[in-house]
Design a protein around this motif. Sequence first.
Motif, mmCIF file in Angstrom:
data_model
loop_
_atom_site.group_PDB
_atom_site.id
_atom_site.type_symbol
_atom_site.label_atom_id
_atom_site.label_comp_id
_atom_site.label_asym_id
_atom_site.label_seq_id
_atom_site.Cartn_x
_atom_site.Cartn_y
_atom_site.Cartn_z
ATOM 1 N N ILE A 132 68.273 30.804 94.681
ATOM 2 C CA ILE A 132 67.808 29.419 94.858
ATOM 3 C C ILE A 132 66.289 29.257 94.732
ATOM 4 O O ILE A 132 65.814 28.317 94.076
ATOM 5 C CB ILE A 132 68.293 28.845 96.207
ATOM 6 C CG1 ILE A 132 69.813 28.980 96.327
ATOM 7 C CG2 ILE A 132 67.847 27.389 96.349
ATOM 8 C CD1 ILE A 132 70.596 28.318 95.212
ATOM 9 N N PRO A 133 65.463 30.133 95.325
ATOM 10 C CA PRO A 133 64.011 29.914 95.283
ATOM 11 C C PRO A 133 63.409 29.851 93.879
ATOM 12 O O PRO A 133 62.343 29.260 93.688
ATOM 13 C CB PRO A 133 63.449 31.122 96.052
ATOM 14 C CG PRO A 133 64.563 31.549 96.950
ATOM 15 C CD PRO A 133 65.806 31.320 96.147
ATOM 16 N N TYR A 134 64.075 30.455 92.893
ATOM 17 C CA TYR A 134 63.509 30.483 91.543
ATOM 18 C C TYR A 134 63.797 29.211 90.755
ATOM 19 O O TYR A 134 63.201 29.000 89.692
ATOM 20 C CB TYR A 134 64.056 31.694 90.783
ATOM 21 C CG TYR A 134 63.709 33.006 91.446
ATOM 22 C CD1 TYR A 134 62.395 33.445 91.520
ATOM 23 C CD2 TYR A 134 64.699 33.794 92.033
ATOM 24 C CE1 TYR A 134 62.063 34.636 92.144
ATOM 25 C CE2 TYR A 134 64.382 34.992 92.660
ATOM 26 C CZ TYR A 134 63.061 35.399 92.714
ATOM 27 O OH TYR A 134 62.744 36.583 93.339
ATOM 28 N N HIS A 135 64.690 28.372 91.241
ATOM 29 C CA HIS A 135 65.066 27.161 90.512
ATOM 30 C C HIS A 135 65.249 27.467 89.019
ATOM 31 O O HIS A 135 64.618 26.836 88.156
ATOM 32 C CB HIS A 135 64.014 26.065 90.707
ATOM 33 C CG HIS A 135 63.861 25.652 92.144
ATOM 34 N ND1 HIS A 135 64.776 24.849 92.791
ATOM 35 C CD2 HIS A 135 62.917 25.962 93.073
ATOM 36 C CE1 HIS A 135 64.399 24.669 94.050
ATOM 37 N NE2 HIS A 135 63.276 25.341 94.247
ATOM 38 N N PRO A 136 66.100 28.438 88.712
ATOM 39 C CA PRO A 136 66.265 28.861 87.317
ATOM 40 C C PRO A 136 66.908 27.790 86.462
ATOM 41 O O PRO A 136 67.591 26.890 86.964
ATOM 42 C CB PRO A 136 67.176 30.084 87.438
ATOM 43 C CG PRO A 136 67.994 29.807 88.665
ATOM 44 C CD PRO A 136 67.042 29.129 89.614
#
Length: 236
Positions: free
Chosen positions: A109-113
């Motif tokens: 989630i933190p990478y917003h890929p």
Amino acid sequence: MGVKLLNTPSIFFIYIYAMQVTKKRILFIFSYFFTLSAFSQPFISEINAYKKADSMYVPAKNAILFVGSSSFRLWKDYSMYFPGYPIINRGVGGASLPDIIRYTNDIIIPYHPKQVVIYCGENDFASSDSVTALVVTNRLKTLFYAIRAQLPKVPIAFVSIKPSPSRSKYRSAIIETNAAIEQFLKKQKRTAFINVWDDMVDANGIPLPDLFLKDSLHMNASGYAIWQKKIKPYLK
């Protein structure tokens, strides 16, 4: 001492997403979610190493995320196989699907890929003789819903479980799992099932030994060349 759920997917977001779909999925996600021990933190050192690296070098934005087990973790030169594609590799050596679910909020989630590519499930069979094709398929569904709960528009691709010679005893179960996951993904939007199995076996369905290292589990450059050929057409 209170129970901590910091390293597990957000119950709230999963609940909200499931409410938008069906009650059956609510029960499915929650029944599985609570089988994960809140105190168990396997592979935490590897997760923390990724976090430290992220604090030192800001990961690429709008990148493709490779996540899963050691087949991704050991692909050190992946960028050479996919020039021009911004890729973040967050493979966790030895991980099974419950581990990736547990750390969804840490390494997905933190990478917003812009796309998530998953390879995981092989270690699930090796972890216990009680693990069946249905169990692994349901675990993949749980991971899928956990990602979709917070990244609803992001495409998700699953790389089929590979035919490792050292795990030939699970051959039938893996074939069944791959087929079930493929059928599940066909019913979802913005998904892809990437079949690497067929190109890694001979005409009799026997794994090609030249694609693997001496441990008959992890791949060599020839094996990864096949993965490049199969994965690249699906990258966004």
